[in-house]
Design a protein around this motif. Structure first.
Motif, PDB file in Angstrom:
ATOM      1  N   GLY A   1       5.170  14.434  13.068  1.00 44.93           N
ATOM      2  CA  GLY A   1       5.384  13.052  13.479  1.00 44.93           C
ATOM      3  C   GLY A   1       4.631  12.126  12.544  1.00 44.93           C
TER       4      GLY A   1
ATOM      5  N   TRP B   1      12.642   8.268   5.302  1.00 41.43           N
ATOM      6  CA  TRP B   1      11.272   8.782   5.168  1.00 41.43           C
ATOM      7  C   TRP B   1      11.210  10.158   5.824  1.00 41.43           C
ATOM      8  CZ3 TRP B   1       8.354   5.784   2.098  1.00 41.43           C
ATOM      9  CH2 TRP B   1       8.710   4.444   1.958  1.00 41.43           C
TER      10      TRP B   1
ATOM     11  N   ASP C   1       1.363   6.217   8.040  1.00 42.99           N
ATOM     12  CA  ASP C   1       2.726   6.420   7.538  1.00 42.99           C
ATOM     13  C   ASP C   1       3.611   5.228   7.881  1.00 42.99           C
ATOM     14  OD1 ASP C   1       2.060   8.964   6.630  1.00 42.99           O
ATOM     15  OD2 ASP C   1       2.800   9.968   8.435  1.00 42.99           O
TER      16      ASP C   1
ATOM     17  N   SER D   1       2.113   9.291  11.209  1.00 43.67           N
ATOM     18  CA  SER D   1       0.856   8.652  11.597  1.00 43.67           C
ATOM     19  C   SER D   1       1.041   7.143  11.524  1.00 43.67           C
ATOM     20  CB  SER D   1      -0.267   9.082  10.660  1.00 43.67           C
ATOM     21  OG  SER D   1      -0.054   8.546   9.364  1.00 43.67           O
TER      22      SER D   1
ATOM     23  N   ALA E   1      -4.675  16.452   4.722  1.00 48.25           N
ATOM     24  CA  ALA E   1      -4.148  15.563   5.766  1.00 48.25           C
ATOM     25  C   ALA E   1      -3.769  14.182   5.259  1.00 48.25           C
ATOM     26  CB  ALA E   1      -5.167  15.419   6.888  1.00 48.25           C
ATOM     27  N   SER E   2      -3.846  13.957   3.958  1.00 46.02           N
ATOM     28  CA  SER E   2      -3.536  12.594   3.503  1.00 46.02           C
ATOM     29  C   SER E   2      -3.191  12.546   2.017  1.00 46.02           C
ATOM     30  CB  SER E   2      -4.725  11.665   3.768  1.00 46.02           C
ATOM     31  OG  SER E   2      -5.830  12.049   2.986  1.00 46.02           O
ATOM     32  N   LEU E   3      -2.419  11.523   1.673  1.00 44.08           N
ATOM     33  CA  LEU E   3      -2.162  11.151   0.286  1.00 44.08           C
ATOM     34  C   LEU E   3      -2.791   9.780   0.091  1.00 44.08           C
ATOM     35  CD1 LEU E   3       1.614  12.148   0.094  1.00 44.08           C
ATOM     36  CD2 LEU E   3      -0.257  13.238  -1.175  1.00 44.08           C
TER      37      LEU E   3
ATOM     38  N   HIS F   1       7.129  13.519   2.491  1.00 43.73           N
ATOM     39  CA  HIS F   1       5.781  14.080   2.312  1.00 43.73           C
ATOM     40  C   HIS F   1       5.533  15.151   3.350  1.00 43.73           C
ATOM     41  CE1 HIS F   1       4.575  11.106   5.415  1.00 43.73           C
ATOM     42  NE2 HIS F   1       3.458  11.784   5.562  1.00 43.73           N
TER      43      HIS F   1
ATOM     44  N   ASP G   1      -3.911   6.438  14.730  1.00 45.37           N
ATOM     45  CA  ASP G   1      -4.884   6.624  13.658  1.00 45.37           C
ATOM     46  C   ASP G   1      -6.219   5.976  13.947  1.00 45.37           C
ATOM     47  OD1 ASP G   1      -3.115   7.973  12.136  1.00 45.37           O
ATOM     48  OD2 ASP G   1      -2.488   6.270  10.958  1.00 45.37           O
TER      49      ASP G   1
ATOM     50  N   HIS H   1       3.222  17.393   6.004  1.00 47.02           N
ATOM     51  CA  HIS H   1       2.107  17.355   6.956  1.00 47.02           C
ATOM     52  C   HIS H   1       1.587  18.774   7.163  1.00 47.02           C
ATOM     53  CE1 HIS H   1       2.579  13.296   9.324  1.00 47.02           C
ATOM     54  NE2 HIS H   1       2.357  13.121   8.036  1.00 47.02           N
TER      55      HIS H   1
ATOM     56  N   GLU I   1       0.183   9.687  19.371  1.00 44.17           N
ATOM     57  CA  GLU I   1      -0.805   9.864  18.321  1.00 44.17           C
ATOM     58  C   GLU I   1      -1.104   8.529  17.666  1.00 44.17           C
ATOM     59  OE1 GLU I   1      -2.337  12.715  17.262  1.00 44.17           O
ATOM     60  OE2 GLU I   1      -1.430  13.786  18.940  1.00 44.17           O
TER      61      GLU I   1
ATOM     62  N   GLU J   1      -1.425  17.987   1.068  1.00 43.81           N
ATOM     63  CA  GLU J   1      -0.241  17.129   1.186  1.00 43.81           C
ATOM     64  C   GLU J   1       0.365  16.823  -0.186  1.00 43.81           C
ATOM     65  OE1 GLU J   1      -0.018  13.752   3.636  1.00 43.81           O
ATOM     66  OE2 GLU J   1      -0.705  14.794   5.439  1.00 43.81           O
TER      67      GLU J   1
ATOM     68  N   LYS K   1       0.849  -1.189   0.000  1.00 47.08           N
ATOM     69  CA  LYS K   1       0.000   0.000   0.000  1.00 47.08           C
ATOM     70  C   LYS K   1       0.885   1.239   0.000  1.00 47.08           C
ATOM     71  CE  LYS K   1      -0.504   0.504   5.047  1.00 47.08           C
ATOM     72  NZ  LYS K   1      -0.441   1.936   5.258  1.00 47.08           N
ATOM     73  N   THR K   2       0.342   2.362  -0.455  1.00 44.18           N
ATOM     74  CA  THR K   2       1.158   3.582  -0.517  1.00 44.18           C
ATOM     75  C   THR K   2       0.476   4.843   0.029  1.00 44.18           C
ATOM     76  OG1 THR K   2       0.418   4.129  -2.757  1.00 44.18           O
ATOM     77  CG2 THR K   2       2.371   2.720  -2.573  1.00 44.18           C
ATOM     78  N   PRO K   3      -0.549   4.762   0.867  1.00 42.58           N
ATOM     79  CA  PRO K   3      -1.125   6.009   1.390  1.00 42.58           C
ATOM     80  C   PRO K   3      -0.250   6.598   2.495  1.00 42.58           C
ATOM     81  CG  PRO K   3      -2.226   4.173   2.416  1.00 42.58           C
ATOM     82  CD  PRO K   3      -1.245   3.591   1.400  1.00 42.58           C
ATOM     83  N   PHE K   4      -0.353   7.890   2.692  1.00 42.07           N
ATOM     84  CA  PHE K   4       0.351   8.573   3.768  1.00 42.07           C
ATOM     85  C   PHE K   4      -0.622   9.507   4.480  1.00 42.07           C
ATOM     86  CE2 PHE K   4       3.525   7.429   0.687  1.00 42.07           C
ATOM     87  CZ  PHE K   4       4.584   6.962   1.445  1.00 42.07           C
ATOM     88  N   GLY K   5      -0.264   9.829   5.709  1.00 43.38           N
ATOM     89  CA  GLY K   5      -1.090  10.771   6.458  1.00 43.38           C
ATOM     90  C   GLY K   5      -2.301  10.104   7.055  1.00 43.38           C
ATOM     91  N   GLY K   6      -3.370  10.849   7.119  1.00 44.88           N
ATOM     92  CA  GLY K   6      -4.572  10.299   7.721  1.00 44.88           C
ATOM     93  C   GLY K   6      -4.842  10.926   9.062  1.00 44.88           C
ATOM     94  N   GLN K   7      -6.100  10.885   9.431  1.00 44.20           N
ATOM     95  CA  GLN K   7      -6.499  11.511  10.691  1.00 44.20           C
ATOM     96  C   GLN K   7      -5.923  10.738  11.867  1.00 44.20           C
ATOM     97  OE1 GLN K   7     -10.643  12.170  10.958  1.00 44.20           O
ATOM     98  NE2 GLN K   7     -10.524  13.268  12.909  1.00 44.20           N
ATOM     99  N   ARG K   8      -5.437  11.470  12.824  1.00 43.06           N
ATOM    100  CA  ARG K   8      -4.832  10.818  13.969  1.00 43.06           C
ATOM    101  C   ARG K   8      -5.652  11.065  15.229  1.00 43.06           C
ATOM    102  NH1 ARG K   8       1.397  12.015  14.142  1.00 43.06           N
ATOM    103  NH2 ARG K   8       0.744  14.159  14.299  1.00 43.06           N
TER     104      ARG K   8
END
Lengths: 143, 127
Positions: free
Chosen positions: B59, B81, B64, B61, B26-28, B50, A110, B52, A108, B3, A80-87
């Motif tokens: 930091g 990273w 991540d 997630s 907030a996301s890719l 990437h 997710d 934030h 923190e 992002e 998978k390659t997603p980054f970020g997201g609500q924490r």
């Protein structure tokens, strides 16, 4: 190959190969991952050295219909390659009555899944979660 | 703010700017195309950065960390990273032994591409 069959391609540890056995095109993602896991762990994929520690939980399944480049259906297993997201903010406490119990960890997170995974890394048992929409409290007791 | 990501190759040179459709503040999103870039350039890439939202020390997630581990498992090699905020930069590297045990290092000298990453993050148009 039949119309309802597909070739499964797997990428693992810098190597790439096709599962010799064909998959059904309507195989679920879980079935695809299970087939790949068994094959890679036992060295059943030409081109990919056997790896008993293979783990595809964070991999995704892409599906491609027949095309000019490949006149058969393909299923590809890749990371998978997603980054970020609500924490969420996770607080981990010893079992007891808040706020007198000791806070063990704070970080923190997710999701509940992430909180449970983290709880497992600190050798504690998930008991109960609660508290608010923005913050989550995880109460733990010793195993 | 939105992002943005960038694949970095040897020499600290940006190889591929990652501005996918569906990215947010907030996301890719998951991207087959990004994985293709990693795989096709696996012998010369050194990492991925990437952005934030917000300022201060960023930091990773959980998304991540699990993505770092999955990509490294597929490539069969470890990468750097980087994560930027509007004014700070960190880099994470796997230290193990757990699959998601990455060490954060605060960086006080920034590579040249960081300014471009922040500039693209501040661009209101989406990919």
């Amino acid at each position: 190959m039949q119309d309802n069959e597909a070739r499964l391609n797997i990428t693992w540890q810098g190597a790439n190969g096709d599962l010799p056995d064909l998959m059904l095109t309507d195989s679920s993602d879980a079935e695809v991952k299970a087939a790949a896991l068994e094959a890679v762990r036992t060295g059943g994929v030409p081109g990919i050295p056997a790896d008993p520690n293979a783990d595809f939980r964070d991999f995704v399944v892409d599906r491609f219909p027949p095309s000019e480049a490949h006149p058969y259906s393909k299923i590809m297993l890749r990371p998978k390659t997603p980054f970020g997201g609500q924490r969420q903010h996770l607080y981990v406490f010893e079992q007891g009555r808040y706020p007198n119990n000791k806070k063990i960890a704070e970080r923190e997170m997710d999701s509940d899944e992430a909180a449970i995974a983290h709880a497992n890394t600190i050798d504690a048992t998930w008991v109960w979660t609660a508290e608010g929409q923005q913050h989550r409290t995880v109460w733990l007791r010793p195993q | 703010m939105i992002e943005v990501g960038v694949v970095i190759e040897e020499g600290g040179i940006p190889l591929h700017w990652h501005l996918p459709a569906g990215r947010t503040s907030a996301s890719l999103p998951d991207s087959r195309g990004l994985w293709d870039v990693f795989w096709e350039n696996r012998h010369r890439i050194v990492g991925f950065a990437h952005s934030h939202p917000g300022s201060g020390w960023p930091g990773p997630s959980w998304t991540d960390l699990t993505t770092f581990a999955a990509i490294e498992a597929a490539l069969g090699r470890r990468l750097a990273w980087w994560i930027t905020s509007s004014d700070h930069l960190i880099v994470l590297r796997w230290i193990g032994p757990g699959r998601h045990q990455y060490e954060e290092e605060m960086l006080f000298t920034e590579p040249e591409w960081v300014a471009q990453l922040r500039h693209l993050s501040e661009t209101p148009t989406r990919g």
